[in-house]
Design an enzyme around this catalytic site. Sequence first.
Site, PDB file in Angstrom:
ATOM      1  N   ARG A 273       0.868  -1.184   0.000  1.00 16.54           N
ATOM      2  CA  ARG A 273       0.000   0.000   0.000  1.00 16.54           C
ATOM      3  C   ARG A 273       0.905   1.234   0.000  1.00 16.54           C
ATOM      4  NH1 ARG A 273      -2.527   0.937   5.336  1.00 16.54           N
ATOM      5  NH2 ARG A 273      -1.040   2.645   5.361  1.00 16.54           N
ATOM      6  N   HIS A 277      -3.548   4.697   4.633  1.00 15.96           N
ATOM      7  CA  HIS A 277      -4.757   3.859   4.541  1.00 15.96           C
ATOM      8  C   HIS A 277      -5.862   4.586   3.779  1.00 15.96           C
ATOM      9  CE1 HIS A 277      -7.997   1.176   5.617  1.00 15.96           C
ATOM     10  NE2 HIS A 277      -8.631   2.128   6.270  1.00 15.96           N
ATOM     11  N   TYR A 286       3.609   5.166  11.723  1.00 13.43           N
ATOM     12  CA  TYR A 286       3.852   3.732  11.924  1.00 13.43           C
ATOM     13  C   TYR A 286       4.769   3.077  10.893  1.00 13.43           C
ATOM     14  CZ  TYR A 286      -0.141   3.643   8.669  1.00 13.43           C
ATOM     15  OH  TYR A 286      -0.984   3.864   7.619  1.00 13.43           O
TER      16      TYR A 286
END
Lengths: 394, 352
Positions: A273, A277, A286
């Site tokens: 990805r 998100h 993160y």
Amino acid sequence: MTVLATPDKTGSGFPLGFDTILDPSPLQYLDEHGALSGALRDDALELEPKELLATWRAMVIGRRFDVQATTMVRQGRLAVYPSSFGQEACEIGAILALRPTDWFFPTYRDCVSMVTRGIDPVQTLTLLRGDWHCGYDPQQWRTAPQTTPLATQGPHAAGLALAAKLAGDDTVALAFCGDGGTSEGDFHEALNFAAVYQAPAIFFVQNNQYAISVPLAKQTHAAALAHKAVGYGMAGVRVDGNDVIAVRHVVAEAAERARRGQGPTLIEAVTYRMQAHTNADDASRYRDESEVEYWKVRDPLARLETYLRAAGLLTDEAVAEANQAAEDLAAEMRARLGEEPEVDHRELFAHVYAEPTPQLLEQAAALQAELDAEQLDADQVDSAQSDAESEAGR
Amino acid sequence: MTATLDGATNTAIPLAKALNQALRDAMGADERVVVFGEDVGVLGGVFRVTDGLTREFGENRCFDTPLAEAGIMGTAIGMAMYGFRPVVEMQFDAFSYPALEQIFSHLAKMRNRTRGQLPLPVVVRVPYGGGIGGVEHHSDSSEGYFVATPGLHVVTPATVSDAYTLLRAAIESDDPVIFMEPKRLYWSKDTIDALAASGSAAGSGTGPVTGQATGQRIGQAAVRRQGTDATLIAYGPTVQTALEAAEAGAAEGYDLEVVDLRSLVPFDDATVTASVRKTGRAVVIHEAVGFGGTGAEIAARVSERCFHWLQAPVRRVTGFDIPYPPPKLERHHLPSVDRILDAVASLQWEDR
Ligand SMILES: Cc1ncc(C[n+]2csc(CCOP(=O)(O)OP(=O)(O)O)c2C)c(N)n1
Ligand SMILES: [Mg+2]
């Protein structure tokens, strides 16, 4: 092509397939440099140059769609947008391997595959724009509404595949799912049902390494998600999810197996990805930028382009044409999504049941009365204003 | 037993058998109807409601599933998307909970989500309620969860005739129906009367859902006993208790009317309101917990619609707000004739 792990009922174990599946290195046709990789060189040529070009073109357009949608969410034209930038080999390779008569079960992240299927871009974005929950006719496109509750679409695909089998049709059902979604109970129930009924279903996991902020290592202790297929007695394969040729091959093979009555397949496509998100997420909290850099050079579109150039299949005209088509789509999205969508409050009550209950009719009438009163107030303010204006003008 | 195509019988049969006959007739009438769930095949279901269906219609029409309720529900949804009309069995009330996400998030919402383009004609059969000495997880009344979920019809029979006709209507409905079967009535016997089976059952409501083959409507309450002093509003397993209370109440000088709701969604405000305006008093009865229960909604509706006719506050007789008790204690929990009559006695009769 015999790359799928298939349990061998004769008792001799899982000869070729088992080896393949226990070796978690993903199946690959094009390496990260766009060169044909290893032993699969011959199989790759099964794809006609015309097909390869059409796949590449769809990827160019799909990526432009995604970039445009991301732009429009920043402009407030969409409520939210989960990008699939960098996952085009999955989004497009899987869809192009299906027939129009096959059913497809997308998640919130799979708008690009829906557009590739032919669904109108604005209808595709209805859920994320927020004017309704689903904007297209699922029957017409044989595409279920996008699912947000993770993995709950899996049992639907199993059920639809079972129905097609019982009806004697050669329809296949393909469900997308994320790596995080594989931890949900519904994922397992879907695989188990499909395997028990030998239903013509394909479960395609886009392992993009993250579920929002949680990396795959905290999602599973398995060496590969594809290994889960073994436990259900179904075929499983791990594929390079940034290699569109490999993805197309694997899905086409799984679909053929399903049509031949050989049951369901679990496909794990290893991808990444590239973006947060959704627009609302901050990936810097993160993950390290160096990780993103690692994947940047494994870009699925650049990889195919390099291969096509080297093979002398990609002309400047084809590039110009594809870019133009992509820009046309982006312009159409800007124009059509730039307008405020029309919503009708009566729809709130119209579709809950085949016929509204007496209680819903009462509530619809109450809302209507409220809005009529609002309108009356607004009209009075307007006419008072225009009276005042004509008064002043006198 | 002789059963005609429209379901009428001339001998008394158990309620479970009437459900079985409804399934058989529906499967015979429409090959899109498929029945599946846990142990429903060769065994015929733990309550034998699907007895003989696999034998008669084959494994493609009535089949056992793996033990996974979410999977069963999701599979039903997928099959309905493809044009089938699945009837699934949840083995017991409390074991439908793994399926709740599929029911809440998809079964109830798919029609609305797709502006009517993807209706889901699925029937979910749920054996429910106590009074059979079941150990933990075998006696829940879970209707409240379904009633609070728009997009579902929620139906529950209290008579053998209704068991047949309501199940036929549920299967013929194009909307999902949660079909709550009162476990303790499975063995109660009666005939399926021809009038009920052909859809002319009593009830003054105008429910919106009509089964084509049976003409039965979902959404009509039935007045089971006429009375003038107070209305007992009940459904499923408590209808019988309410009727017994009405009989006992007559001896004490109360002339009690009993309304059997039959359908919780849609709710038959018309029949309930007409009855309470006539009697001026109401008691709502169910086994489920009272707090946040279906009876709270019913009491509120009655109060809103009948305030000026009411001689007393609407009372509720329900299960306590506790996890369902063990068998040796369940008699304290279940609404009883005495408790109903105590509630009736409290309805401010001073001016009579
Ligand atoms: C049942 C459920 N739980 C939680 C969420 C909230 N949620 C939305 S997306 C997401 C992460 C999903 O990750 P993955 O399955 O890997 O798919 P990806 O977003 O990476 O495509 C979560 C936790 C949800 N949508 N559904
Ligand atoms: Mg993920």
